[in-house]
Design a protein around this motif. Structure first.
Motif, PDB file in Angstrom:
ATOM      1  N   PHE A  40      45.583  42.738  53.165  1.00 17.61           N
ATOM      2  CA  PHE A  40      45.308  43.823  52.295  1.00 17.61           C
ATOM      3  C   PHE A  40      44.315  44.928  52.852  1.00 17.61           C
ATOM      4  CE2 PHE A  40      47.715  41.322  49.154  1.00 17.61           C
ATOM      5  CZ  PHE A  40      48.775  42.197  49.172  1.00 17.61           C
ATOM      6  N   ALA A  41      43.186  44.041  53.846  1.00 17.36           N
ATOM      7  CA  ALA A  41      42.263  44.703  54.590  1.00 17.36           C
ATOM      8  C   ALA A  41      41.253  45.428  53.297  1.00 17.36           C
ATOM      9  CB  ALA A  41      43.063  46.272  55.022  1.00 17.36           C
ATOM     10  N   LEU A  42      40.931  43.850  52.336  1.00 17.08           N
ATOM     11  CA  LEU A  42      39.923  44.214  51.422  1.00 17.08           C
ATOM     12  C   LEU A  42      38.469  43.222  51.649  1.00 17.08           C
ATOM     13  CD1 LEU A  42      42.571  43.962  48.772  1.00 17.08           C
ATOM     14  CD2 LEU A  42      40.504  46.037  49.690  1.00 17.08           C
ATOM     15  N   ASN A  43      38.794  42.938  51.004  1.00 20.39           N
ATOM     16  CA  ASN A  43      37.204  41.761  51.490  1.00 20.39           C
ATOM     17  C   ASN A  43      36.939  40.650  50.411  1.00 20.39           C
ATOM     18  OD1 ASN A  43      33.920  40.666  49.878  1.00 20.39           O
ATOM     19  ND2 ASN A  43      33.364  42.052  51.499  1.00 20.39           N
ATOM     20  N   ALA A  44      37.205  39.661  51.351  1.00 21.09           N
ATOM     21  CA  ALA A  44      37.780  38.109  50.431  1.00 21.09           C
ATOM     22  C   ALA A  44      36.511  37.819  49.276  1.00 21.09           C
ATOM     23  CB  ALA A  44      37.277  37.496  51.734  1.00 21.09           C
ATOM     24  N   ALA A  45      35.057  38.476  49.083  1.00 22.93           N
ATOM     25  CA  ALA A  45      34.655  37.918  47.825  1.00 22.93           C
ATOM     26  C   ALA A  45      35.224  39.145  46.898  1.00 22.93           C
ATOM     27  CB  ALA A  45      33.536  38.399  47.984  1.00 22.93           C
ATOM     28  N   LEU A  46      35.228  40.225  47.049  1.00 20.54           N
ATOM     29  CA  LEU A  46      36.582  41.041  45.972  1.00 20.54           C
ATOM     30  C   LEU A  46      37.940  40.210  45.475  1.00 20.54           C
ATOM     31  CD1 LEU A  46      36.679  43.589  44.662  1.00 20.54           C
ATOM     32  CD2 LEU A  46      38.104  43.968  46.077  1.00 20.54           C
ATOM     33  N   ILE A  47      38.830  39.496  46.086  1.00 20.70           N
ATOM     34  CA  ILE A  47      39.560  38.654  45.871  1.00 20.70           C
ATOM     35  C   ILE A  47      39.461  37.823  45.171  1.00 20.70           C
ATOM     36  CG2 ILE A  47      41.921  37.036  46.625  1.00 20.70           C
ATOM     37  CD1 ILE A  47      41.731  39.576  49.192  1.00 20.70           C
ATOM     38  N   ARG A  48      38.555  36.937  46.080  1.00 21.11           N
ATOM     39  CA  ARG A  48      38.054  36.262  44.918  1.00 21.11           C
ATOM     40  C   ARG A  48      37.355  36.557  43.468  1.00 21.11           C
ATOM     41  NH1 ARG A  48      35.546  33.877  50.090  1.00 21.11           N
ATOM     42  NH2 ARG A  48      33.448  34.803  48.872  1.00 21.11           N
ATOM     43  N   LYS A  49      36.533  37.485  43.161  1.00 19.21           N
ATOM     44  CA  LYS A  49      35.880  38.011  42.493  1.00 19.21           C
ATOM     45  C   LYS A  49      36.778  38.282  40.580  1.00 19.21           C
ATOM     46  CE  LYS A  49      31.717  38.958  41.133  1.00 19.21           C
ATOM     47  NZ  LYS A  49      30.692  38.861  42.047  1.00 19.21           N
ATOM     48  N   ASP A  50      38.314  39.395  41.861  1.00 20.41           N
ATOM     49  CA  ASP A  50      39.417  39.073  40.642  1.00 20.41           C
ATOM     50  C   ASP A  50      40.020  37.805  40.390  1.00 20.41           C
ATOM     51  OD1 ASP A  50      39.280  42.374  41.644  1.00 20.41           O
ATOM     52  OD2 ASP A  50      40.993  42.254  43.215  1.00 20.41           O
ATOM     53  N   LEU A  51      40.128  37.523  41.166  1.00 21.17           N
ATOM     54  CA  LEU A  51      40.495  36.072  40.539  1.00 21.17           C
ATOM     55  C   LEU A  51      40.493  35.582  39.685  1.00 21.17           C
ATOM     56  CD1 LEU A  51      42.605  34.885  43.780  1.00 21.17           C
ATOM     57  CD2 LEU A  51      43.682  35.663  41.628  1.00 21.17           C
ATOM     58  N   SER A  52      38.158  35.116  39.410  1.00 17.90           N
ATOM     59  CA  SER A  52      37.939  34.231  39.048  1.00 17.90           C
ATOM     60  C   SER A  52      38.107  35.218  37.471  1.00 17.90           C
ATOM     61  CB  SER A  52      36.125  34.562  39.773  1.00 17.90           C
ATOM     62  OG  SER A  52      35.553  35.914  38.900  1.00 17.90           O
ATOM     63  N   HIS A  53      38.819  36.259  37.343  1.00 15.32           N
ATOM     64  CA  HIS A  53      38.346  36.810  35.776  1.00 15.32           C
ATOM     65  C   HIS A  53      38.887  35.505  35.274  1.00 15.32           C
ATOM     66  CE1 HIS A  53      36.976  40.497  37.644  1.00 15.32           C
ATOM     67  NE2 HIS A  53      36.152  40.471  36.639  1.00 15.32           N
ATOM     68  N   PHE A  54      40.061  35.160  35.471  1.00 14.06           N
ATOM     69  CA  PHE A  54      41.212  33.993  34.711  1.00 14.06           C
ATOM     70  C   PHE A  54      40.693  32.966  34.555  1.00 14.06           C
ATOM     71  CE2 PHE A  54      42.499  38.314  36.507  1.00 14.06           C
ATOM     72  CZ  PHE A  54      42.920  38.675  35.289  1.00 14.06           C
ATOM     73  N   GLY A  55      39.876  32.424  35.453  1.00 19.51           N
ATOM     74  CA  GLY A  55      39.376  31.043  35.799  1.00 19.51           C
ATOM     75  C   GLY A  55      39.310  30.335  37.294  1.00 19.51           C
ATOM     76  N   ASP A  56      38.658  29.443  37.186  1.00 18.71           N
ATOM     77  CA  ASP A  56      38.886  28.531  38.387  1.00 18.71           C
ATOM     78  C   ASP A  56      40.111  28.247  39.156  1.00 18.71           C
ATOM     79  OD1 ASP A  56      36.686  29.197  37.867  1.00 18.71           O
ATOM     80  OD2 ASP A  56      35.350  26.783  38.362  1.00 18.71           O
ATOM     81  N   LEU A  57      40.748  29.250  39.342  1.00 16.49           N
ATOM     82  CA  LEU A  57      42.226  28.992  40.306  1.00 16.49           C
ATOM     83  C   LEU A  57      42.163  28.698  41.183  1.00 16.49           C
ATOM     84  CD1 LEU A  57      42.424  30.697  37.580  1.00 16.49           C
ATOM     85  CD2 LEU A  57      43.661  32.723  38.668  1.00 16.49           C
ATOM     86  N   GLY A  58      41.047  28.591  42.295  1.00 14.58           N
ATOM     87  CA  GLY A  58      40.896  28.293  43.141  1.00 14.58           C
ATOM     88  C   GLY A  58      40.582  27.272  43.602  1.00 14.58           C
ATOM     89  N   VAL A  59      40.498  26.063  45.010  1.00 20.01           N
ATOM     90  CA  VAL A  59      39.804  24.400  45.408  1.00 20.01           C
ATOM     91  C   VAL A  59      39.068  25.119  46.130  1.00 20.01           C
ATOM     92  CG1 VAL A  59      40.864  22.514  45.574  1.00 20.01           C
ATOM     93  CG2 VAL A  59      42.512  23.350  44.182  1.00 20.01           C
ATOM     94  N   ARG A  60      37.786  24.311  45.905  1.00 22.54           N
ATOM     95  CA  ARG A  60      36.727  24.446  47.160  1.00 22.54           C
ATOM     96  C   ARG A  60      37.274  23.875  48.260  1.00 22.54           C
ATOM     97  NH1 ARG A  60      31.535  26.052  43.777  1.00 22.54           N
ATOM     98  NH2 ARG A  60      32.447  26.995  42.052  1.00 22.54           N
ATOM     99  N   GLY A  61      37.212  24.182  49.257  1.00 20.01           N
ATOM    100  CA  GLY A  61      37.817  23.836  50.964  1.00 20.01           C
ATOM    101  C   GLY A  61      39.067  24.292  51.090  1.00 20.01           C
ATOM    102  N   VAL A  62      39.670  24.249  50.051  1.00 19.31           N
ATOM    103  CA  VAL A  62      41.023  24.381  50.088  1.00 19.31           C
ATOM    104  C   VAL A  62      41.677  25.687  50.555  1.00 19.31           C
ATOM    105  CG1 VAL A  62      43.199  23.322  49.144  1.00 19.31           C
ATOM    106  CG2 VAL A  62      41.751  21.560  49.696  1.00 19.31           C
ATOM    107  N   GLY A  63      41.676  26.336  48.883  1.00 19.35           N
ATOM    108  CA  GLY A  63      42.142  27.559  49.278  1.00 19.35           C
ATOM    109  C   GLY A  63      42.635  27.826  47.345  1.00 19.35           C
ATOM    110  N   TYR A  64      43.493  28.407  47.948  1.00 18.99           N
ATOM    111  CA  TYR A  64      44.362  28.597  46.414  1.00 18.99           C
ATOM    112  C   TYR A  64      45.741  27.881  46.778  1.00 18.99           C
ATOM    113  CZ  TYR A  64      40.907  31.918  45.453  1.00 18.99           C
ATOM    114  OH  TYR A  64      39.327  32.636  44.926  1.00 18.99           O
ATOM    115  N   VAL A  65      46.559  27.009  45.515  1.00 18.57           N
ATOM    116  CA  VAL A  65      47.372  26.721  46.103  1.00 18.57           C
ATOM    117  C   VAL A  65      48.525  28.122  45.957  1.00 18.57           C
ATOM    118  CG1 VAL A  65      49.609  25.426  45.051  1.00 18.57           C
ATOM    119  CG2 VAL A  65      47.314  24.696  45.288  1.00 18.57           C
TER     120      VAL A  65
END
Lengths: 214, 214
Positions: A40-65
């Motif tokens: 989407f031509a966005l900054n990766a941190a922005l995407i993590r911030k967007d998703l982090s509003h709704f809990g810990d949705l990702g897995v460190r070292g792996v990404g998002y399922v």
DNA sequence: TTTTGTGAAACGCTTCACAGCT
DNA sequence: AGCTGTGAAGCGTTTCACAAAA
């Protein structure tokens, strides 16, 4: 989580979801914020911030399922249930929106068209959506469980129509008519102003040297 | 003046212009930033800042002269000349946009529809816009002086269509198809994503207690 | 007195940078 | 080592507050 989320964030969530649908269909298991960012031509941190509003949705070292995130985004966006939509105004635009395939895809159901012209009432759109008399709005809205109204009437009658929609208990309105509409607190209004969009392009042409002006 | 103006500002200029047209038609001579601010539920200082990008357009103690400001905004937005628009995709949405009265009003002229379906080529929209073969795009665009293209084709073919549009020398594109499109620098792309708009309403319903979820 | 035009402050969104988990 | 989640910095937009002009 649960704090105030900006409209810009929720708009991006829709985009992420659309891409996750594709990834899931392609059998992709996990996706990183980096990959999403490139898409989407966005900054990766922005995407993590967007998703982090709704809990810990990702897995460190792996990404998002992919499957999990897709499911969660559908839930967050309220797409994990029926959403019945009415379109007010059975003109060209109203008809086109009633038959727009993109709406059906994500679980929206266009259940009724409304118009005040007697000649239109009782007819159906190409895809079969029945046109009701505008005066029936409240009754049909409650019977069909309509939660979203789309306004596709001329500017002159738009405010009146919105008032009726609000009185019918509908809390979300997508407006295609030009001009400012007022809704009471507790009702969400989103406007798509086609003229403003075109004029913004015109401004671009006029200001970045297209030969016709400086 | 002449510095970089944000898209948010130019979008508001369109709204101001629309209101100034009404005021002028009603014979109103001057208008203050306060009145404009009330009309659009904005801060008066914001309106003054928006306008101050383009010179000293107002008169202290008086406000803005309606006729002058209207004229100047039309010029700034590039609406003081012909703007020929092509619509690519003669489906329901393309047809509706071709006949949308709001476009004609501000000086935009829909001069051509394009479709790749042989059965559609040669026919006309209700308002008389001829449907050309998509392969004719470059030729017709140059002949008719088309400066803006509207994309109303399915997502699958949208990127291909945009590429053709760009090759035809068109520098401004209004996109209605879902999904990300890439354009080279120097081409302005504005997207209206109907699904994202509806999903943003769905999010609102899902998060502000509508009974179906907390 | 009224209202503009505009620095300065406030605000909100995005990006950076890195600690912390796998 | 890889990638998330996040406090802090950076940046752009909006609002405040007032000097300047009519």
């Amino acid at each position: 989580m649960g704090d105030q989320v900006s409209e810009q964030t929720t708009n991006r969530l829709s985009l992420y979801l659309r891409f996750l649908n594709e990834l899931d269909a392609d059998g992709v298991r996990t996706v990183s914020s980096k990959v999403l960012a490139e898409q989407f031509a966005l900054n990766a941190a922005l995407i993590r911030k967007d998703l982090s509003h709704f809990g810990d949705l990702g897995v460190r070292g792996v990404g998002y399922v992919v499957k999990d995130l897709r499911q969660r985004l559908r839930q967050i966006l309220g797409l994990d249930r029926r959403l019945n939509v009415a379109i007010i105004g059975a003109g060209n635009l109203g008809f086109a929106l009633a038959d727009y395939p993109g709406f059906r895809q994500e679980g929206f159901r266009i259940v009724a068209l409304f118009d005040s012209l007697p000649g239109k009432v009782g007819r159906r759109s190409r895809s079969g959506v029945l046109i009701h008399d505008s005066r029936e709005l409240e009754r049909v809205a409650r019977r069909e469980g309509i939660t979203i109204a789309v306004i596709a009437v001329p500017a002159a009658s738009a405010q009146m129509v919105v008032n009726t929609v609000v009185e019918a208990g509908i809390k979300a309105v997508l407006n295609f008519s030009p001009g400012a509409l007022r809704v009471p607190p507790g009702v969400k209004l989103k406007s798509v102003d086609l003229t403003v969009s075109l004029e913004s392009l015109s401004f671009y042409l006029a200001s970045s040297g297209d030969g016709a002006r400086m």
